[in-house]
Design a protein around this motif. Sequence first.
Motif, PDB file in Angstrom:
ATOM      1  N   ASP A 194      57.545  73.328  64.101  1.00 61.85           N
ATOM      2  CA  ASP A 194      56.569  74.286  63.566  1.00 61.85           C
ATOM      3  C   ASP A 194      56.777  74.461  62.063  1.00 61.85           C
ATOM      4  OD1 ASP A 194      55.358  74.749  66.003  1.00 61.85           O
ATOM      5  OD2 ASP A 194      56.641  76.447  66.505  1.00 61.85           O
ATOM      6  N   GLU A 195      58.034  74.573  61.660  1.00 61.06           N
ATOM      7  CA  GLU A 195      58.361  74.730  60.246  1.00 61.06           C
ATOM      8  C   GLU A 195      57.953  73.492  59.452  1.00 61.06           C
ATOM      9  OE1 GLU A 195      62.610  74.987  58.079  1.00 61.06           O
ATOM     10  OE2 GLU A 195      62.236  76.550  59.594  1.00 61.06           O
ATOM     11  N   ALA A 196      58.265  72.317  59.986  1.00 61.04           N
ATOM     12  CA  ALA A 196      57.923  71.074  59.294  1.00 61.04           C
ATOM     13  C   ALA A 196      56.418  70.941  59.113  1.00 61.04           C
ATOM     14  CB  ALA A 196      58.461  69.875  60.089  1.00 61.04           C
ATOM     15  N   PHE A 197      55.658  71.247  60.165  1.00 57.66           N
ATOM     16  CA  PHE A 197      54.212  71.071  60.094  1.00 57.66           C
ATOM     17  C   PHE A 197      53.561  72.124  59.210  1.00 57.66           C
ATOM     18  CE2 PHE A 197      54.307  68.934  64.535  1.00 57.66           C
ATOM     19  CZ  PHE A 197      54.864  67.810  63.959  1.00 57.66           C
ATOM     20  N   THR A 198      54.198  73.286  59.070  1.00 58.11           N
ATOM     21  CA  THR A 198      53.683  74.318  58.170  1.00 58.11           C
ATOM     22  C   THR A 198      53.897  73.931  56.715  1.00 58.11           C
ATOM     23  OG1 THR A 198      54.104  76.075  59.795  1.00 58.11           O
ATOM     24  CG2 THR A 198      53.891  76.747  57.487  1.00 58.11           C
ATOM     25  N   LEU A 199      55.058  73.343  56.415  1.00 59.16           N
ATOM     26  CA  LEU A 199      55.444  73.099  55.029  1.00 59.16           C
ATOM     27  C   LEU A 199      54.934  71.783  54.457  1.00 59.16           C
ATOM     28  CD1 LEU A 199      59.210  74.183  55.175  1.00 59.16           C
ATOM     29  CD2 LEU A 199      57.323  75.463  54.148  1.00 59.16           C
ATOM     30  N   ALA A 200      54.864  70.743  55.292  1.00 57.14           N
ATOM     31  CA  ALA A 200      54.820  69.382  54.757  1.00 57.14           C
ATOM     32  C   ALA A 200      53.425  68.773  54.701  1.00 57.14           C
ATOM     33  CB  ALA A 200      55.733  68.479  55.591  1.00 57.14           C
ATOM     34  N   ASP A 201      53.246  67.909  53.694  1.00 52.74           N
ATOM     35  CA  ASP A 201      52.067  67.038  53.644  1.00 52.74           C
ATOM     36  C   ASP A 201      52.260  65.836  54.559  1.00 52.74           C
ATOM     37  OD1 ASP A 201      50.704  68.462  51.442  1.00 52.74           O
ATOM     38  OD2 ASP A 201      52.437  67.794  50.278  1.00 52.74           O
ATOM     39  N   ARG A 202      53.534  65.366  54.652  1.00 46.98           N
ATOM     40  CA  ARG A 202      53.885  64.306  55.589  1.00 46.98           C
ATOM     41  C   ARG A 202      55.193  64.669  56.276  1.00 46.98           C
ATOM     42  NH1 ARG A 202      55.080  59.030  53.602  1.00 46.98           N
ATOM     43  NH2 ARG A 202      55.584  59.966  51.575  1.00 46.98           N
ATOM     44  N   VAL A 203      55.333  64.187  57.505  1.00 46.69           N
ATOM     45  CA  VAL A 203      56.528  64.439  58.292  1.00 46.69           C
ATOM     46  C   VAL A 203      57.181  63.101  58.620  1.00 46.69           C
ATOM     47  CG1 VAL A 203      57.423  65.331  60.482  1.00 46.69           C
ATOM     48  CG2 VAL A 203      55.607  66.564  59.276  1.00 46.69           C
ATOM     49  N   ALA A 204      58.502  63.017  58.404  1.00 43.62           N
ATOM     50  CA  ALA A 204      59.283  61.838  58.776  1.00 43.62           C
ATOM     51  C   ALA A 204      60.227  62.255  59.902  1.00 43.62           C
ATOM     52  CB  ALA A 204      60.075  61.305  57.587  1.00 43.62           C
ATOM     53  N   VAL A 205      59.990  61.735  61.096  1.00 41.77           N
ATOM     54  CA  VAL A 205      60.799  62.097  62.256  1.00 41.77           C
ATOM     55  C   VAL A 205      62.014  61.179  62.322  1.00 41.77           C
ATOM     56  CG1 VAL A 205      60.841  62.419  64.758  1.00 41.77           C
ATOM     57  CG2 VAL A 205      58.725  62.841  63.479  1.00 41.77           C
ATOM     58  N   MET A 206      63.215  61.786  62.349  1.00 45.03           N
ATOM     59  CA  MET A 206      64.458  61.022  62.413  1.00 45.03           C
ATOM     60  C   MET A 206      65.101  61.138  63.786  1.00 45.03           C
ATOM     61  SD  MET A 206      66.502  61.370  58.787  1.00 45.03           S
ATOM     62  CE  MET A 206      67.636  60.061  59.283  1.00 45.03           C
ATOM     63  N   ARG A 207      65.737  60.042  64.209  1.00 45.22           N
ATOM     64  CA  ARG A 207      66.531  60.034  65.430  1.00 45.22           C
ATOM     65  C   ARG A 207      67.638  59.011  65.275  1.00 45.22           C
ATOM     66  NH1 ARG A 207      63.043  58.354  68.917  1.00 45.22           N
ATOM     67  NH2 ARG A 207      63.926  56.363  69.572  1.00 45.22           N
ATOM     68  N   ALA A 208      68.873  59.442  65.551  1.00 42.83           N
ATOM     69  CA  ALA A 208      70.033  58.547  65.512  1.00 42.83           C
ATOM     70  C   ALA A 208      70.130  57.792  64.182  1.00 42.83           C
ATOM     71  CB  ALA A 208      69.979  57.567  66.680  1.00 42.83           C
ATOM     72  N   GLY A 209      69.901  58.509  63.080  1.00 45.67           N
ATOM     73  CA  GLY A 209      70.101  57.927  61.767  1.00 45.67           C
ATOM     74  C   GLY A 209      68.952  57.117  61.214  1.00 45.67           C
ATOM     75  N   ARG A 210      67.897  56.974  61.989  1.00 40.32           N
ATOM     76  CA  ARG A 210      66.747  56.165  61.548  1.00 40.32           C
ATOM     77  C   ARG A 210      65.473  56.990  61.548  1.00 40.32           C
ATOM     78  NH1 ARG A 210      67.777  50.629  61.621  1.00 40.32           N
ATOM     79  NH2 ARG A 210      69.755  50.039  62.595  1.00 40.32           N
ATOM     80  N   ILE A 211      64.555  56.615  60.684  1.00 41.81           N
ATOM     81  CA  ILE A 211      63.238  57.239  60.697  1.00 41.81           C
ATOM     82  C   ILE A 211      62.371  56.505  61.708  1.00 41.81           C
ATOM     83  CG2 ILE A 211      61.120  57.620  59.370  1.00 41.81           C
ATOM     84  CD1 ILE A 211      62.789  58.359  57.007  1.00 41.81           C
ATOM     85  N   ARG A 212      61.882  57.251  62.689  1.00 47.95           N
ATOM     86  CA  ARG A 212      61.102  56.645  63.767  1.00 47.95           C
ATOM     87  C   ARG A 212      59.603  56.692  63.496  1.00 47.95           C
ATOM     88  NH1 ARG A 212      63.954  53.318  65.799  1.00 47.95           N
ATOM     89  NH2 ARG A 212      62.360  53.157  67.422  1.00 47.95           N
ATOM     90  N   GLN A 213      59.154  57.667  62.717  1.00 47.50           N
ATOM     91  CA  GLN A 213      57.722  57.806  62.476  1.00 47.50           C
ATOM     92  C   GLN A 213      57.501  58.629  61.223  1.00 47.50           C
ATOM     93  OE1 GLN A 213      55.602  59.500  65.807  1.00 47.50           O
ATOM     94  NE2 GLN A 213      53.581  59.174  64.907  1.00 47.50           N
ATOM     95  N   VAL A 214      56.502  58.232  60.430  1.00 51.17           N
ATOM     96  CA  VAL A 214      56.113  58.973  59.231  1.00 51.17           C
ATOM     97  C   VAL A 214      54.600  59.113  59.232  1.00 51.17           C
ATOM     98  CG1 VAL A 214      56.166  59.088  56.709  1.00 51.17           C
ATOM     99  CG2 VAL A 214      58.047  57.982  57.940  1.00 51.17           C
ATOM    100  N   GLY A 215      54.116  60.309  58.952  1.00 50.25           N
ATOM    101  CA  GLY A 215      52.676  60.490  58.872  1.00 50.25           C
ATOM    102  C   GLY A 215      52.309  61.940  58.635  1.00 50.25           C
ATOM    103  N   PRO A 216      51.021  62.218  58.451  1.00 49.69           N
ATOM    104  CA  PRO A 216      50.563  63.601  58.323  1.00 49.69           C
ATOM    105  C   PRO A 216      50.912  64.376  59.592  1.00 49.69           C
ATOM    106  CG  PRO A 216      48.826  62.054  57.713  1.00 49.69           C
ATOM    107  CD  PRO A 216      49.911  61.246  58.347  1.00 49.69           C
ATOM    108  N   PRO A 217      51.144  65.679  59.483  1.00 48.53           N
ATOM    109  CA  PRO A 217      51.537  66.467  60.653  1.00 48.53           C
ATOM    110  C   PRO A 217      50.622  66.294  61.859  1.00 48.53           C
ATOM    111  CG  PRO A 217      51.810  67.776  58.685  1.00 48.53           C
ATOM    112  CD  PRO A 217      51.148  66.494  58.252  1.00 48.53           C
ATOM    113  N   SER A 218      49.315  66.311  61.654  1.00 45.08           N
ATOM    114  CA  SER A 218      48.395  66.213  62.785  1.00 45.08           C
ATOM    115  C   SER A 218      48.525  64.873  63.492  1.00 45.08           C
ATOM    116  CB  SER A 218      46.950  66.423  62.314  1.00 45.08           C
ATOM    117  OG  SER A 218      46.586  65.441  61.357  1.00 45.08           O
ATOM    118  N   GLN A 219      48.754  63.806  62.739  1.00 39.48           N
ATOM    119  CA  GLN A 219      48.898  62.485  63.339  1.00 39.48           C
ATOM    120  C   GLN A 219      50.175  62.386  64.161  1.00 39.48           C
ATOM    121  OE1 GLN A 219      50.313  58.927  61.046  1.00 39.48           O
ATOM    122  NE2 GLN A 219      48.190  58.276  61.302  1.00 39.48           N
ATOM    123  N   VAL A 220      51.287  62.870  63.595  1.00 45.08           N
ATOM    124  CA  VAL A 220      52.557  62.826  64.309  1.00 45.08           C
ATOM    125  C   VAL A 220      52.490  63.688  65.574  1.00 45.08           C
ATOM    126  CG1 VAL A 220      55.009  63.445  64.154  1.00 45.08           C
ATOM    127  CG2 VAL A 220      53.868  62.335  62.223  1.00 45.08           C
TER     128      VAL A 220
END
Length: 331
Positions: A194-220
């Motif tokens: 919720d915090e990420a989607f409120t603040l960001a123009d783009r969100v980069a989702v990380m898991r186990a040290g890697r970025i798994r997905q990057v995109g606008p909040p609505s897309q992610v």
Amino acid sequence: MSLGIGGVSVRYGAVDAVSEVDLTVGDGEVVALLGPSGCGKSTLLRAVAGLEAPSAGVVSWDGVDLAGTPVHRRGFGLVFQDGQLFPHRDVAGNVAFGLRMHRVEREARRKRVEELLELVGLGGYQRRKVTELSGGEQQRVALARALAPRPRLLLLDEPLSALDRALRESLAVDLARLLREAGATALVVTHDHDEAFTLADRVAVMRAGRIRQVGPPSQVWRSPVDVAVARFLGCGKVLAADAAERLVGVPARVGLRATALRVDRDGPLEAEVLERVHRRDHVRLLVRLVGVDGLDAGADEFEAVAPVAEPPGPGDRVRLAVDPDGVAVIG
């Protein structure tokens, strides 16, 4: 002006805390690094700040490698979850600290401090002791202090996580406004979507040290790249394409959040209520669907939501409707 992260890895002995991360943050853009605790997001932020040395890869600004540039010469502002204010200085003294380090003259410092305190909603607080402020007010002071020298990049590491949920939600909205009004370029670390989607123009989702997905909040939010990301973003139930088509009318693998099924007297689905839990603004139900063919054995139990007023209880039969906002298409 932009931040470039190219193939960055950070290792602690045999442990890869961050693995081959690529990411950019454009001028005036706010990007959130979102992921569970221990996924490497704070380590990556520290590598950008110069507090950790990458084992491989390049952190650059406008294409210039920052490997030889110490923390205090990168021109980046940092805000941590506890603010790390100076308890022996008043509010004005804390905000003015970076300006003093840059040898800004007294009157210019005073005007800049006044301007920033108005921006963060603390006008007139100059002589207040920081130890007398609430947690939310202290974080506002920390943000003003970071913004004071006009940093080219603002780095925020879980800036709201030490606050209670109600205050965190309120301050996230204020912080989003402040970042945009200040025209800040920012990289924000958080575990709260919720915090990420409120603040960001783009969100980069990380898991186990890697970025798994990057995109606008609505897309992610609507199209998580895989099941693990979908589950992290609140999809407690994952359906194969054939079951999803029968249940929600989407011929693809989907993730269902708790809000995907809602009590609706005219809804097309029938269910029996198994459990009921009251939440702040709704009632969470565990239900067993009745008469829906094509689901795997044992896969007929789902979460659903009901209004707080007169909610159904265990043993009741209810009708349910599908809320598309609670359905995510995976992959």
